[in-house]
Design a protein around this motif. Structure first.
Motif, PDB file in Angstrom:
ATOM      1  N   SER A 164     127.919  48.949  73.383  1.00 53.19           N
ATOM      2  CA  SER A 164     129.218  49.618  73.423  1.00 53.19           C
ATOM      3  C   SER A 164     130.377  48.656  73.184  1.00 53.19           C
ATOM      4  N   GLY A 165     130.168  47.360  73.444  1.00 50.58           N
ATOM      5  CA  GLY A 165     131.234  46.395  73.212  1.00 50.58           C
ATOM      6  C   GLY A 165     131.617  46.247  71.751  1.00 50.58           C
ATOM      7  N   TRP A 166     130.761  46.717  70.856  1.00 53.91           N
ATOM      8  CA  TRP A 166     131.031  46.634  69.422  1.00 53.91           C
ATOM      9  C   TRP A 166     131.925  47.777  68.934  1.00 53.91           C
ATOM     10  N   ARG A 167     132.393  48.655  69.816  1.00 50.10           N
ATOM     11  CA  ARG A 167     133.092  49.865  69.365  1.00 50.10           C
ATOM     12  C   ARG A 167     134.276  49.557  68.446  1.00 50.10           C
ATOM     13  N   GLY A 168     135.083  48.563  68.804  1.00 51.61           N
ATOM     14  CA  GLY A 168     136.240  48.250  67.963  1.00 51.61           C
ATOM     15  C   GLY A 168     135.825  47.803  66.577  1.00 51.61           C
ATOM     16  N   VAL A 169     134.835  46.924  66.491  1.00 53.13           N
ATOM     17  CA  VAL A 169     134.334  46.457  65.194  1.00 53.13           C
ATOM     18  C   VAL A 169     133.721  47.625  64.424  1.00 53.13           C
ATOM     19  N   TYR A 170     132.967  48.443  65.122  1.00 63.00           N
ATOM     20  CA  TYR A 170     132.347  49.626  64.503  1.00 63.00           C
ATOM     21  C   TYR A 170     133.412  50.528  63.879  1.00 63.00           C
ATOM     22  N   ASP A 171     134.464  50.824  64.630  1.00 65.12           N
ATOM     23  CA  ASP A 171     135.511  51.728  64.133  1.00 65.12           C
ATOM     24  C   ASP A 171     136.175  51.169  62.874  1.00 65.12           C
ATOM     25  N   ILE A 172     136.442  49.864  62.872  1.00 63.43           N
ATOM     26  CA  ILE A 172     137.103  49.247  61.719  1.00 63.43           C
ATOM     27  C   ILE A 172     136.195  49.281  60.492  1.00 63.43           C
ATOM     28  N   LEU A 173     134.933  48.911  60.670  1.00 66.34           N
ATOM     29  CA  LEU A 173     134.013  48.855  59.527  1.00 66.34           C
ATOM     30  C   LEU A 173     133.705  50.238  58.978  1.00 66.34           C
ATOM     31  N   THR A 174     133.514  51.212  59.844  1.00 69.74           N
ATOM     32  CA  THR A 174     133.239  52.565  59.343  1.00 69.74           C
ATOM     33  C   THR A 174     134.458  53.120  58.619  1.00 69.74           C
ATOM     34  N   ALA A 175     135.662  52.784  59.093  1.00 70.38           N
ATOM     35  CA  ALA A 175     136.877  53.231  58.409  1.00 70.38           C
ATOM     36  C   ALA A 175     136.994  52.606  57.022  1.00 70.38           C
ATOM     37  N   ARG A 176     136.417  51.427  56.838  1.00 66.99           N
ATOM     38  CA  ARG A 176     136.449  50.773  55.536  1.00 66.99           C
ATOM     39  C   ARG A 176     135.349  51.263  54.612  1.00 66.99           C
ATOM     40  N   GLY A 177     134.485  52.111  55.119  1.00 65.65           N
ATOM     41  CA  GLY A 177     133.469  52.708  54.262  1.00 65.65           C
ATOM     42  C   GLY A 177     132.050  52.249  54.511  1.00 65.65           C
ATOM     43  N   TYR A 178     131.839  51.385  55.504  1.00 66.43           N
ATOM     44  CA  TYR A 178     130.489  50.899  55.794  1.00 66.43           C
ATOM     45  C   TYR A 178     129.711  51.882  56.654  1.00 66.43           C
ATOM     46  N   ARG A 179     128.413  51.877  56.453  1.00 65.32           N
ATOM     47  CA  ARG A 179     127.517  52.556  57.375  1.00 65.32           C
ATOM     48  C   ARG A 179     127.073  51.520  58.400  1.00 65.32           C
ATOM     49  N   VAL A 180     127.282  51.809  59.678  1.00 64.52           N
ATOM     50  CA  VAL A 180     127.071  50.820  60.733  1.00 64.52           C
ATOM     51  C   VAL A 180     126.106  51.361  61.778  1.00 64.52           C
ATOM     52  N   SER A 181     125.157  50.520  62.174  1.00 66.41           N
ATOM     53  CA  SER A 181     124.232  50.854  63.252  1.00 66.41           C
ATOM     54  C   SER A 181     124.359  49.802  64.341  1.00 66.41           C
ATOM     55  N   VAL A 182     124.365  50.259  65.592  1.00 67.01           N
ATOM     56  CA  VAL A 182     124.498  49.365  66.739  1.00 67.01           C
ATOM     57  C   VAL A 182     123.182  49.344  67.500  1.00 67.01           C
ATOM     58  N   VAL A 183     122.583  48.163  67.599  1.00 66.35           N
ATOM     59  CA  VAL A 183     121.300  48.012  68.296  1.00 66.35           C
ATOM     60  C   VAL A 183     121.541  48.012  69.805  1.00 66.35           C
ATOM     61  N   GLN A 184     120.642  48.668  70.540  1.00 66.24           N
ATOM     62  CA  GLN A 184     120.647  48.583  72.001  1.00 66.24           C
ATOM     63  C   GLN A 184     119.418  47.772  72.417  1.00 66.24           C
ATOM     64  N   ASN A 185     119.616  46.468  72.572  1.00 68.33           N
ATOM     65  CA  ASN A 185     118.511  45.601  72.953  1.00 68.33           C
ATOM     66  C   ASN A 185     118.070  45.881  74.386  1.00 68.33           C
ATOM     67  N   PRO A 186     116.771  46.015  74.638  1.00 67.94           N
ATOM     68  CA  PRO A 186     116.312  46.202  76.011  1.00 67.94           C
ATOM     69  C   PRO A 186     116.429  44.940  76.858  1.00 67.94           C
ATOM     70  N   LEU A 187     116.495  43.773  76.219  1.00 70.86           N
ATOM     71  CA  LEU A 187     116.595  42.475  76.901  1.00 70.86           C
ATOM     72  C   LEU A 187     115.408  42.215  77.822  1.00 70.86           C
ATOM     73  N   THR A 188     114.265  42.779  77.455  1.00 66.97           N
ATOM     74  CA  THR A 188     113.043  42.588  78.240  1.00 66.97           C
ATOM     75  C   THR A 188     112.159  41.484  77.676  1.00 66.97           C
ATOM     76  N   SER A 189     112.251  41.248  76.369  1.00 71.93           N
ATOM     77  CA  SER A 189     111.552  40.141  75.716  1.00 71.93           C
ATOM     78  C   SER A 189     112.177  39.951  74.350  1.00 71.93           C
ATOM     79  N   LEU A 190     112.032  38.761  73.783  1.00 70.24           N
ATOM     80  CA  LEU A 190     112.521  38.533  72.428  1.00 70.24           C
ATOM     81  C   LEU A 190     111.805  39.465  71.457  1.00 70.24           C
TER      82      LEU A 190
END
Length: 260
Positions: A48-74
């Motif tokens: 969720s911390g990427w929301r600002g970057v996501y909003d800017i990039l999608t407004a510029r025309g990019y398709r953006v995906s945000v990973v939700q890492n489980p942080l359980t193992s590499l």
């Protein structure tokens, strides 16, 4: 080319783009090959911390995906990142913050990845671990991790703002502190088996006020991997507090990367 010269070159390119209106909403050139971005968060955080970057990039025309890492193992985090890359089905810029740099170093060998962007991030070599990155330049004293009996770690509550999010407001820092995602501390001792930065063009955002990873380590890392380096005033969560600057580097990477 030196880090200083690479930084100046990127700044000049960004100025040209801004001057010609290249960053207007939805304005990607029709012949631009790289039109997708995958954002990977680091330890103690979520996507969720990427929301600002996501909003800017999608407004510029990019398709953006945000990973939700489980942080359980590499392995688990790399698998989550591969799933996000594969869903976009096309050349992609892969972006990682902090420990997320380790994740993109491993996952970036995916054939759909056209370039890497390290945002206040680590970048191990083959056989190195995340923890190894701090052997010569340790984490600043105010970045304190507390490990529970189950082996999962949190950033110390008293030190959280100064160590992790120094340029956020008190309410925002409190929310980040109280919504931490703990990380399995064994991850920091897991070596990477691939170093995508050896074969993919790389960019690095150096947060000059980072108090979790020493800015000198960030600069050293950028130099070692041959990244185009851009210094941005900000704390460890520079992607949250300076989303425009971070989005500009990602945009530059996408416009510069070439596909086979």
């Amino acid at each position: 080319m030196s880090r200083k010269l690479r930084t100046m070159a990127v700044a000049a390119a960004a100025a040209v783009n801004l001057g010609t209106g290249a960053y207007a909403q939805g304005s990607l050139p029709t012949d631009q090959a790289v039109r997708s971005v995958v954002l990977v968060h680091g330890a103690f955080a979520d996507g969720s911390g990427w929301r600002g970057v996501y909003d800017i990039l999608t407004a510029r025309g990019y398709r953006v995906s945000v990973v939700q890492n489980p942080l359980t193992s590499l392995e688990d985090d790399v698998a989550a990142t591969h799933r996000a890359i594969d869903r976009l089905d096309g050349p992609t810029i892969l972006v990682g913050h902090s420990y997320g740099g380790t994740v993109i170093t491993e996952a970036g060998v995916n054939p759909n990845v056209a370039g890497l962007v390290y945002v206040s991030a680590l970048a191990p070599d083959v056989g190195e671990t995340t923890g190894d990155q701090f052997s010569e330049i340790p984490a600043p004293a105010d970045f304190v991790i507390e490990t529970g009996a189950d082996g999962f770690g949190f950033v110390n509550s008293e030190k959280f703002k100064i160590g992790f999010a120094g340029d956020t407001s008190d309410p925002d820092a409190a929310f980040l502190r109280d919504s931490q995602v703990p990380i399995n501390m064994e991850i920091f001792g897991t070596p990477v088996s691939h170093a995508a930065w050896k074969e993919k063009p790389s960019w690095a955002v150096v947060a000059t006020e980072d108090n979790a990873i020493d800015p000198e380590l960030l600069r050293h890392t950028a130099d070692r991997i041959g990244a185009v380096s851009v210094e941005v005033p900000g704390s460890h969560v520079v992607f949250l507090t300076q989303p425009e600057a971070v989005a500009d580097v990602i945009d530059t990477a996408a416009r510069s990367a070439h596909t086979n």
